[in-house]
Write a protein that holds these residues in place. Structure first.
Motif, PDB file in Angstrom:
ATOM      1  N   VAL A   1       0.706  -1.128  -0.027  1.00 13.97           N
ATOM      2  CA  VAL A   1       0.068  -0.009   0.017  1.00 13.97           C
ATOM      3  C   VAL A   1       0.756   1.066  -0.211  1.00 13.97           C
TER       4      VAL A   1
ATOM      5  N   GLU B   1      -2.446   7.553  11.631  1.00  6.12           N
ATOM      6  CA  GLU B   1      -2.722   8.196  10.187  1.00  6.12           C
ATOM      7  C   GLU B   1      -1.389   8.323   9.166  1.00  6.12           C
TER       8      GLU B   1
ATOM      9  N   SER C   1      -4.736  -1.650  -2.867  1.00  2.00           N
ATOM     10  CA  SER C   1      -4.553  -0.829  -1.538  1.00  2.00           C
ATOM     11  C   SER C   1      -5.985  -0.937  -0.726  1.00  2.00           C
ATOM     12  N   TYR C   2      -6.804  -0.553  -1.350  1.00  2.00           N
ATOM     13  CA  TYR C   2      -8.104  -0.219  -0.581  1.00  2.00           C
ATOM     14  C   TYR C   2      -8.644  -1.494   0.065  1.00  2.00           C
TER      15      TYR C   2
ATOM     16  N   VAL D   1      -6.427  -2.114   3.217  1.00  2.00           N
ATOM     17  CA  VAL D   1      -6.533  -1.274   4.408  1.00  2.00           C
ATOM     18  C   VAL D   1      -7.733  -1.628   4.784  1.00  2.00           C
TER      19      VAL D   1
ATOM     20  N   ILE E   1      -9.133   4.374   3.911  1.00  2.00           N
ATOM     21  CA  ILE E   1      -8.197   5.060   2.867  1.00  2.00           C
ATOM     22  C   ILE E   1      -9.080   5.986   1.876  1.00  2.00           C
TER      23      ILE E   1
ATOM     24  N   PHE F   1      -3.079  11.253  -0.111  1.00  2.00           N
ATOM     25  CA  PHE F   1      -3.673   9.930   0.313  1.00  2.00           C
ATOM     26  C   PHE F   1      -3.495   9.864   1.851  1.00  2.00           C
ATOM     27  N   LYS F   2      -4.588   9.464   2.276  1.00  2.00           N
ATOM     28  CA  LYS F   2      -4.619   9.178   3.805  1.00  2.00           C
ATOM     29  C   LYS F   2      -4.964   7.744   4.161  1.00  2.00           C
ATOM     30  N   VAL F   3      -4.183   7.154   5.003  1.00  2.00           N
ATOM     31  CA  VAL F   3      -4.591   5.727   5.469  1.00  2.00           C
ATOM     32  C   VAL F   3      -4.593   5.629   6.891  1.00  2.00           C
TER      33      VAL F   3
END
Length: 531
Positions: A419, A462, A501-502, A505, A512, A524-526
């Motif tokens: 990711v 985050e 990646s989605y 997560v 995400i 982009f934030k996770v």
């Protein structure tokens, strides 16, 4: 006479109130007959009149009884046909075709239709006008079950033509005609032998009745022709069969379609697995140059300090030969220090190789305590050096802003690493694309940061990956997490990176999302829970 009337009333299938009223009338008639006030002549006249009334009443009762019996028989016939329809509707597999003919002969018996042979003719107009014939005897013994194209014999073609025109086909065969038909079926290999088909006692006279329905013909064979009433019952049976068979046919088509869908789904899953693996290999390929650069540094240190230690070892031997113990101790100390550096950089190289193997191997889904800051640092450097090695003109800066208070959290490191790598690669791609058309003073910058967030004491980590590229249009932002969607040119991306990646997560219980402004950049934030 009165007793006969009374017995008729008692046997009449009516309710008790009507029966009681009729019996009262009989009682009244009886009293009139016995009355002493009537003279003989008048009595004789009244007796004749009463006799006529009684005869008329008996006739009416018999008429009502006949009507009731007829209605009862019709009700029984309807019930029988409904039961037949329900039985056909319950069939769910192609093997149930073998149950058709026993069901038919059973219903023919219940409906009191005389027959010596019966069966179903199923016609497939789409498949070479195939005529499927399923026959049995009154005891339920199967005579034959076979299929043949309509054109194969004159009679099968005749069956097809009458079915096509929705007409009843009624014929009379003698023994010779019947035997010739059976022999023709053997000749075209529709049946193995005519012995079973003709049965032990082949009929000398056979009246054939074929009544059409939507999918074929219902066949009843008998030594005598069926009258109109019996033909009407057979027609009702054919209509019931047609209605039920429609449901059966729909179910078979649905089952076939379901199997095709299941097969397509299995193939799709297999293709998806191949694409996912392809995406993983593609990301590993992007890492290769970065890994080579990263591993070269510690290997250079190992080589350099090894060469120095070799020279120091020679000096140590010389000093020991001279007996200069103090200098020999100093050289030994230097060798030890260099050895520690060799070990440190060797461990660094080993860690890089381990990381590469973790990234390339199939994830087993085992979570382990992981330092998120170290993971972000490692994949940022690998991505950067990989792009530098691939494109010598690559010129971009990167910055790291890590929260030192982050605790280790349980994640699948190779999955989360993919990711982070995907987000960083996308960020570098975005700034490089802007660099091609931006002013000379444009400075491409990618920033990765981590934060410990704790609103309402529900802590999470985050991870932010920010670039100052061209940004993402609003109409594209809604689609970027969809499988196979990509804004890159053909051959530059599979469109699976962000989709995977989605999923990764989400599998970690996180979220995400993307924030972007056209012309200014994207972040982009996770969000990952602390477990």
């Amino acid at each position: 006479m009165l007793e006969k009337l009374r017995q008729a009333i008692l046997s009449l299938p009516i309710n008790e109130i009507e029966r009681e009223n009729l019996l009262k009338e009989v009682k009244l008639a009886e009293k009139l007959l016995e009355s002493a006030d009537f003279r003989y002549n008048r009595t004789m006249m009244d007796k004749n009149a009463i006799t006529n009334i009684l005869n008329a009443s008996i006739a009416e009762i018999e008429k009502q009884k006949s009507v009731i019996n007829k209605q009862k028989k019709e009700a029984l016939n309807r019930a029988s046909i409904d039961r037949f329809r329900a039985e056909i509707s319950s069939m769910q597999t192609a093997k149930d075709l073998d149950r058709f003919t026993p069901l038919i002969w059973d219903e023919l018996k219940i409906l009191e239709i005389p027959f010596i042979r019966s069966g179903i003719i199923l016609i497939d107009e789409d498949d070479n006008h195939n005529v499927g014939i399923y026959l049995s005897t009154p005891d339920g013994t199967g005579i034959a079950a076979f299929k043949l194209p309509a054109y194969k014999t004159p009679f099968s073609q005749k069956i097809f033509d009458y079915w096509k025109s929705k007409e009843d086909l009624i014929e009379h065969w003698d023994a010779d005609t019947f035997s010739a038909w059976a022999k023709s079926l053997v000749d075209i290999q529709a049946i193995d032998s005519d012995k079973k088909y003709l049965t032990d006692h082949p009929p000398q006279n056979l009246h054939l009745h074929f009544l059409p329905f939507e999918y074929g013909m219902l066949y009843v064979g008998n030594t005598e022709p069926l009258d109109k009433e019996k033909l009407a019952l057979v027609r009702a049976l054919a209509i019931a069969f047609s209605t039920a068979y429609t449901r059966y046919d729909d179910y078979i088509k649905l089952e076939t379609a379901k199997k095709l869908v299941d097969q397509s789904l299995a193939e799709l899953k297999q293709a998806q697995q191949l694409l996912v693996q392809s995406e993983k290999m593609a990301s590993l390929g992007e890492l290769t140059a970065g890994i080579a650069h990263e591993i070269q540094n510690p290997l250079n240190f190992v080589n350099n300090f090894s060469d120095v230690n070799k020279e120091l070892a020679d000096e140590l031997i010389e000093e020991l030969a001279k007996g200069d113990i103090q200098l020999a101790n100093e050289i030994s100390s230097d060798i030890k220090s260099n050895s520690e550096k060799i070990n440190f950089h060797g461990q660094r190289a080993s860690a890089i190789v381990k990381s590469m193997l973790q990234h390339s191997r199939k994830s087993e889904g085992q979570k382990e305590l992981t330092d998120i800051n170290a993971l972000c640092d490692e994949y940022l450097r690998l991505s950067y050096h990989g792009l530098r090695a691939k494109d010598k003109s690559f010129n971009a800066k990167f910055e790291m802003d890590f929260d030192a208070t982050l605790p280790k959290i349980k994640v699948v490191p190779q999955d989360l690493g993919r990711v982070i790598l995907n987000l960083i690669n996308n960020a570098f791609y975005a700034v490089l694309e802007k660099q091609k058309s931006a002013a000379e003073n444009y400075l491409a910058l990618v920033t990765i940061s981590t934060r410990l967030m704790s609103p309402d004491k529900n802590e999470w980590i985050e991870i932010s990956v920010k670039d100052n590229g061209n940004g993402i249009p609003n109409n594209v932002k809604e689609k970027i997490f969809q499988p196979f969607f990509t804004t890159k040119p053909t051959g530059s991306g599979t469109g699976l990176g962000l989709s995977l990646s989605y999923d990764i997560v989400k599998a970690h219980g996180g979220e995400i999302w993307v924030e972007s402004k056209e012309g200014e950049g994207t972040v982009f934030k996770v969000k990952l829970p602390i477990i």
